[in-house]
Design an enzyme around this catalytic site. Structure first.
Site, short mmCIF file in Angstrom:
data_model
loop_
_atom_site.label_atom_id
_atom_site.label_comp_id
_atom_site.label_asym_id
_atom_site.label_seq_id
_atom_site.Cartn_x
_atom_site.Cartn_y
_atom_site.Cartn_z
N TYR A 1 0.84 -1.21 0.00
CA TYR A 1 0.00 0.00 0.00
C TYR A 1 0.88 1.26 0.00
O TYR A 1 0.64 2.19 -0.76
CB TYR A 1 -0.97 0.01 1.20
CG TYR A 1 -1.78 1.28 1.22
CD1 TYR A 1 -2.82 1.49 0.31
CD2 TYR A 1 -1.47 2.33 2.10
CE1 TYR A 1 -3.53 2.68 0.28
CE2 TYR A 1 -2.17 3.53 2.07
CZ TYR A 1 -3.20 3.69 1.16
OH TYR A 1 -3.88 4.88 1.13
N PHE B 1 15.39 19.46 -1.28
CA PHE B 1 14.00 19.03 -1.46
C PHE B 1 13.76 17.65 -0.87
O PHE B 1 12.71 17.40 -0.26
CB PHE B 1 13.67 19.03 -2.97
CG PHE B 1 12.39 18.34 -3.31
CD1 PHE B 1 11.17 19.01 -3.20
CD2 PHE B 1 12.37 17.03 -3.75
CE1 PHE B 1 9.98 18.39 -3.51
CE2 PHE B 1 11.18 16.39 -4.07
CZ PHE B 1 9.99 17.07 -3.95
N ARG C 1 -10.87 5.49 9.29
CA ARG C 1 -9.87 4.69 8.57
C ARG C 1 -8.73 4.35 9.51
O ARG C 1 -8.85 4.43 10.71
CB ARG C 1 -9.30 5.48 7.40
CG ARG C 1 -10.33 6.00 6.47
CD ARG C 1 -9.67 6.74 5.36
NE ARG C 1 -8.92 7.88 5.83
CZ ARG C 1 -8.20 8.65 5.03
NH1 ARG C 1 -8.10 8.34 3.78
NH2 ARG C 1 -7.57 9.70 5.52
N ARG D 1 2.01 8.90 12.70
CA ARG D 1 1.63 10.14 13.38
C ARG D 1 0.14 10.43 13.29
O ARG D 1 -0.46 10.94 14.24
CB ARG D 1 2.41 11.30 12.76
CG ARG D 1 2.17 12.63 13.45
CD ARG D 1 2.52 13.80 12.56
NE ARG D 1 1.69 13.83 11.36
CZ ARG D 1 1.89 14.64 10.33
NH1 ARG D 1 2.93 15.46 10.33
NH2 ARG D 1 1.09 14.61 9.29
C1 PS7 Z 1 5.10 15.13 -5.77
C2 PS7 Z 1 6.31 16.21 -3.81
C3 PS7 Z 1 12.17 12.15 -3.30
C4 PS7 Z 1 12.80 9.73 -3.82
C5 PS7 Z 1 -0.22 14.20 -2.73
C6 PS7 Z 1 7.55 13.00 -1.49
C7 PS7 Z 1 -0.94 11.48 0.52
C8 PS7 Z 1 3.71 11.33 2.77
O1 PS7 Z 1 -2.84 12.91 3.36
O2 PS7 Z 1 0.09 15.63 2.57
O3 PS7 Z 1 -2.22 15.02 4.59
O4 PS7 Z 1 -1.85 12.77 5.63
O5 PS7 Z 1 1.06 15.17 4.82
C9 PS7 Z 1 4.40 14.77 -3.40
C10 PS7 Z 1 10.90 10.21 -2.35
C11 PS7 Z 1 0.91 11.98 -2.87
C12 PS7 Z 1 6.44 10.89 -0.80
C13 PS7 Z 1 1.34 10.58 0.04
C14 PS7 Z 1 3.18 14.02 -3.76
C15 PS7 Z 1 9.90 11.03 -1.66
C16 PS7 Z 1 -0.36 11.25 -2.84
C17 PS7 Z 1 5.38 11.62 -0.08
C18 PS7 Z 1 2.32 13.98 -2.55
C19 PS7 Z 1 8.49 10.66 -2.11
C20 PS7 Z 1 -0.41 10.19 -1.72
C21 PS7 Z 1 2.10 13.75 1.47
C22 PS7 Z 1 4.27 10.71 0.41
O6 PS7 Z 1 1.81 13.78 2.88
O7 PS7 Z 1 -0.46 13.45 3.72
C23 PS7 Z 1 5.23 15.33 -4.29
C24 PS7 Z 1 11.90 10.69 -3.11
C25 PS7 Z 1 0.98 13.33 -2.75
C26 PS7 Z 1 7.44 11.50 -1.42
C27 PS7 Z 1 0.04 10.73 -0.36
C28 PS7 Z 1 1.92 11.36 1.11
C29 PS7 Z 1 2.57 12.55 0.86
C30 PS7 Z 1 3.27 11.42 1.35
P1 PS7 Z 1 -1.92 13.54 4.37
P2 PS7 Z 1 0.62 14.60 3.52
MN MN Z 2 -5.02 8.79 0.73
MN MN Z 3 -5.11 13.76 5.63
MN MN Z 4 -0.92 16.47 5.73
#
Ligand code: PS7
Ligand code: MN
Ligand code: MN
Ligand code: MN
Ligand code: MN
Ligand code: MN
Length: 354
Positions: free
Chosen positions: A154, A272, A211, A201
């Site tokens: 997942y 980043f 959920r 968290r």
């Molecule tokens: C394209 C920067 C750099 C190799 C929307 C960045 C939600 C933790 O839902 O918003 O509020 O609890 O706090 C981000 C690896 C993904 C993983 C994933 C796309 C790093 C849709 C981030 C963010 C890979 C699914 C946001 C994974 O947390 O969550 C970009 C390298 C989105 C990264 C989701 C979560 C990100 C997440 P919520 P948050």
């Molecule tokens: Mn989600």
């Molecule tokens: Mn959320």
């Molecule tokens: Mn968030």
């Protein structure tokens, strides 16, 4: 340093930067600091995935609508004018779907090489989210994560794929070396470290929304029959052991995350990736042995976040910060912790990396 190619001369891109500020709690600053066109490319990648995740998260959209929409979402990237107003009024990021046509317009202006990467990740993530949501049954209307393997899968769909996609974008931009896009294991690990920290968290917030992504393989060991029961105050002791296993599981990815950072050569890309990674380690430490996580959302302190931003500039300092957080976690492990030995091994691995 190359000046950021913001696209600010277009109303549609201006609007996308507004969307980023409105929807991203953790990524907007580091995205805007990316060099050249990467800032705009990653901003749009973020917004596309934020829109997809809003569909996934909305518990008021029935699976009969949700599953096909998740699976076909990547096609909307090539459909000018498409929008979606079916999200519930409480969905905080519903705006990116209501005005998805603006995001689509900017996506279509991206170089083909970037469209390809973003489209592929959107397709794979949508399929993965749909496959997971499809596990719901009338008795258990919201799917549950069972084994650790299911948990890893997942998290691969919702975050590991983001890592793969980002590595692809970095390589395509030529700001990073071509082989980075092939580092699928390390890219996945970076995503898993961030996602697992978020899932750990957000326990209270997620349970309140009906959920929860903690795997049953972890909390089931301590006599719980549902994730909701983890927030029962009378069972805080057992809940704490389960929480500690969640931290151990997230820490599995920390050395891979450090390895990934050593492969980067562009300073803006390094910052980043490094800043969210160190923030994740700080969050694990702050939430570790903290019973408040079952009552409210626990965040790191502002001053600590500032220190992390200032110091996350090179692999050596990042590794030292990882090590310091590992030491603090180790120092908090209680005498009667059932997984004491695993903590020692896990923290020693980070110590060894340095
Ligand atoms: C394209 C920067 C750099 C190799 C929307 C960045 C939600 C933790 O839902 O918003 O509020 O609890 O706090 C981000 C690896 C993904 C993983 C994933 C796309 C790093 C849709 C981030 C963010 C890979 C699914 C946001 C994974 O947390 O969550 C970009 C390298 C989105 C990264 C989701 C979560 C990100 C997440 P919520 P948050
Ligand atoms: Mn989600
Ligand atoms: Mn959320
Ligand atoms: Mn968030
Ligand atoms: Mn979400
Ligand atoms: Mn979350």
């Amino acid at each position: 340093k190359e000046f950021a190619d913001t696209g600010y001369d277009r109303e549609s891109m201006k609007r996308c930067w507004d969307f980023l500020d409105q929807t991203s709690r953790s990524f907007s600053m580091v995205i805007k600091e990316l060099e050249g066109e990467l800032a705009r490319v990653v901003c749009l990648f973020y917004l596309v995935l934020r829109a997809l995740d809003t569909v996934e998260d909305d518990m008021t959209v029935p699976n009969s609508v949700k599953l096909p929409l998740l699976r076909e979402f990547h096609l909307k990237l090539h459909e000018p004018g498409w929008t979606f107003s079916g999200s519930g009024p409480n969905e905080k990021d519903r705006g990116v779907l209501v005005e998805f046509d603006i995001i689509q317009k900017e996506f279509a202006l991206l170089d083909q090489k970037y469209q390809q990467v973003i489209g592929d990740v959107t397709r794979k993530m949508g399929k993965g989210m749909a496959d997971f949501a499809a596990l719901a049954t009338p008795e258990l209307p919201v799917a549950e994560v069972n084994s650790i393997a299911d948990y890893d899968l997942y998290c691969h769909y919702v975050a590991g794929l983001v890592g793969e996609g980002l590595s692809g974008l970095f390589s395509s931009s030529a700001k990073e070396r071509a082989f980075l896009k092939d580092q699928l294991t390390l890219s996945n690990s970076m995503g898993l470290l961030l996602q697992k920290t978020n899932i750990y968290r957000d326990i209270k917030e997620d349970v309140d929304e009906g959920r929860g992504f903690w795997p049953r393989a972890i909390w089931g060991n301590y006599g719980f029959n549902s994730m909701k029961e983890l927030t029962d105050e009378s069972r805080y002791r057992e809940a704490q052991w389960a929480a500690n296993e969640m931290v151990l599981d997230a820490l599995r990815h920390s050395c891979d995350a450090l390895d990934y950072l050593t492969l980067l050569k562009n300073q803006s890309v390094f910052n980043f990736v490094a800043i969210p990674a160190v923030m994740a380690m700080a969050t694990l430490e702050r939430c570790f042995m903290n019973p408040l996580i079952f009552k409210q959302n626990v965040k790191i302190r502002k001053g600590e976040a500032v220190q992390i931003i200032l110091r996350s500039t090179n692999p050596r300092d990042v590794a030292f910060m990882f090590r310091d957080y590992a030491r603090k976690i180790h120092a908090k492990v209680p005498k009667d912790e059932p997984n004491m030995l695993r903590f020692s091994i896990s923290c020693a691995r980070i110590e060894q990396w340095c």
